[in-house]
Design a protein around this motif. Structure first.
Motif, PDB file in Angstrom:
ATOM      1  N   MET A  15      64.611  21.307  -1.302  1.00  0.00           N
ATOM      2  CA  MET A  15      63.394  22.061  -0.590  1.00  0.00           C
ATOM      3  C   MET A  15      62.401  22.343  -1.431  1.00  0.00           C
ATOM      4  O   MET A  15      61.370  22.256  -1.034  1.00  0.00           O
ATOM      5  N   MET A  16      62.403  22.143  -2.776  1.00  0.00           N
ATOM      6  CA  MET A  16      61.334  22.071  -3.564  1.00  0.00           C
ATOM      7  C   MET A  16      60.336  20.903  -3.337  1.00  0.00           C
ATOM      8  O   MET A  16      59.140  21.253  -3.278  1.00  0.00           O
ATOM      9  N   GLU A  20      56.600  21.333  -1.705  1.00  0.00           N
ATOM     10  CA  GLU A  20      55.261  20.736  -2.285  1.00  0.00           C
ATOM     11  C   GLU A  20      54.663  19.752  -1.355  1.00  0.00           C
ATOM     12  O   GLU A  20      53.286  19.536  -1.382  1.00  0.00           O
ATOM     13  N   ILE A  21      55.457  18.832  -0.583  1.00  0.00           N
ATOM     14  CA  ILE A  21      54.756  17.866   0.341  1.00  0.00           C
ATOM     15  C   ILE A  21      54.291  18.774   1.287  1.00  0.00           C
ATOM     16  O   ILE A  21      53.075  18.412   1.919  1.00  0.00           O
ATOM     17  N   GLY A  22      54.726  19.846   1.899  1.00  0.00           N
ATOM     18  CA  GLY A  22      54.117  20.999   2.899  1.00  0.00           C
ATOM     19  C   GLY A  22      52.664  21.181   2.409  1.00  0.00           C
ATOM     20  O   GLY A  22      51.668  21.147   3.330  1.00  0.00           O
ATOM     21  N   HIS A  23      52.691  21.349   1.046  1.00  0.00           N
ATOM     22  CA  HIS A  23      51.416  21.703   0.543  1.00  0.00           C
ATOM     23  C   HIS A  23      50.465  20.517   0.693  1.00  0.00           C
ATOM     24  O   HIS A  23      49.075  20.749   1.238  1.00  0.00           O
ATOM     25  N   LEU A  25      50.240  18.133   2.846  1.00  0.00           N
ATOM     26  CA  LEU A  25      50.441  18.003   4.493  1.00  0.00           C
ATOM     27  C   LEU A  25      49.362  18.833   4.816  1.00  0.00           C
ATOM     28  O   LEU A  25      48.566  18.875   5.836  1.00  0.00           O
ATOM     29  N   ASN A  26      49.598  20.116   4.408  1.00  0.00           N
ATOM     30  CA  ASN A  26      48.517  21.410   4.894  1.00  0.00           C
ATOM     31  C   ASN A  26      47.061  21.329   4.346  1.00  0.00           C
ATOM     32  O   ASN A  26      46.269  22.018   4.644  1.00  0.00           O
ATOM     33  N   GLY A  27      46.865  20.501   3.357  1.00  0.00           N
ATOM     34  CA  GLY A  27      45.695  20.176   2.790  1.00  0.00           C
ATOM     35  C   GLY A  27      45.303  21.453   1.670  1.00  0.00           C
ATOM     36  O   GLY A  27      44.293  21.755   1.315  1.00  0.00           O
ATOM     37  N   ASP A  28      46.606  22.147   1.198  1.00  0.00           N
ATOM     38  CA  ASP A  28      46.263  23.125   0.217  1.00  0.00           C
ATOM     39  C   ASP A  28      45.845  22.490  -1.058  1.00  0.00           C
ATOM     40  O   ASP A  28      46.133  21.591  -1.461  1.00  0.00           O
ATOM     41  N   THR A  29      44.765  23.307  -1.618  1.00  0.00           N
ATOM     42  CA  THR A  29      44.542  23.020  -3.115  1.00  0.00           C
ATOM     43  C   THR A  29      44.684  23.859  -3.985  1.00  0.00           C
ATOM     44  O   THR A  29      44.947  25.238  -3.711  1.00  0.00           O
ATOM     45  N   ALA A  47      53.790  26.172   3.877  1.00  0.00           N
ATOM     46  CA  ALA A  47      54.358  25.320   3.006  1.00  0.00           C
ATOM     47  C   ALA A  47      56.060  25.044   3.251  1.00  0.00           C
ATOM     48  O   ALA A  47      56.626  23.955   3.498  1.00  0.00           O
ATOM     49  N   ASN A  48      56.549  26.142   3.397  1.00  0.00           N
ATOM     50  CA  ASN A  48      57.944  26.341   3.598  1.00  0.00           C
ATOM     51  C   ASN A  48      58.282  26.134   4.957  1.00  0.00           C
ATOM     52  O   ASN A  48      59.265  25.516   5.345  1.00  0.00           O
TER      53      ASN A  48
END
Length: 93
Positions: A15-16, A20-23, A25-29, A47-48
């Motif tokens: 899940m962790m 982090e991959i979710g962040h 893919l979402n373009g989070d910085t 991200a979750n």
């Protein structure tokens, strides 16, 4: 992306990593966290949700099945507050 593979709860790693991959893919910085708590909370939830999608897709791709959504939550150490998302997504697929 950095992952501590020596995390004391090894069962939380899938899940962790998916989170982090979710962040990514979402373009989070990283800098966005300095702007507001609301933005941080929103990006963490997003991200979750992506992480749940990734884990569900992984299970589908590898013919891993669960009798119910609670077993899926437990297997991947997904917080119960996301139960409604997992339940909805498992019923849809």
């Amino acid at each position: 992306m950095f992952i501590n593979t020596n995390w004391y709860k090894q069962e939380e790693l899938p899940m962790m990593v998916a989170h982090e991959i979710g962040h990514m893919l979402n373009g989070d910085t990283c800098y966005m966290y300095d702007h507001s708590n609301t933005g941080k909370i929103s990006s963490e939830g997003a991200a979750n949700r992506v992480a749940i999608d990734l884990l569900l897709q992984y299970c589908r791709d590898n013919d891993i099945q669960f009798n119910n959504y609670i077993m899926f939550l437990q297997q991947f150490c997904i917080p119960l507050r996301y139960e409604y998302i997992v339940k909805k997504k498992m019923v849809m697929n």
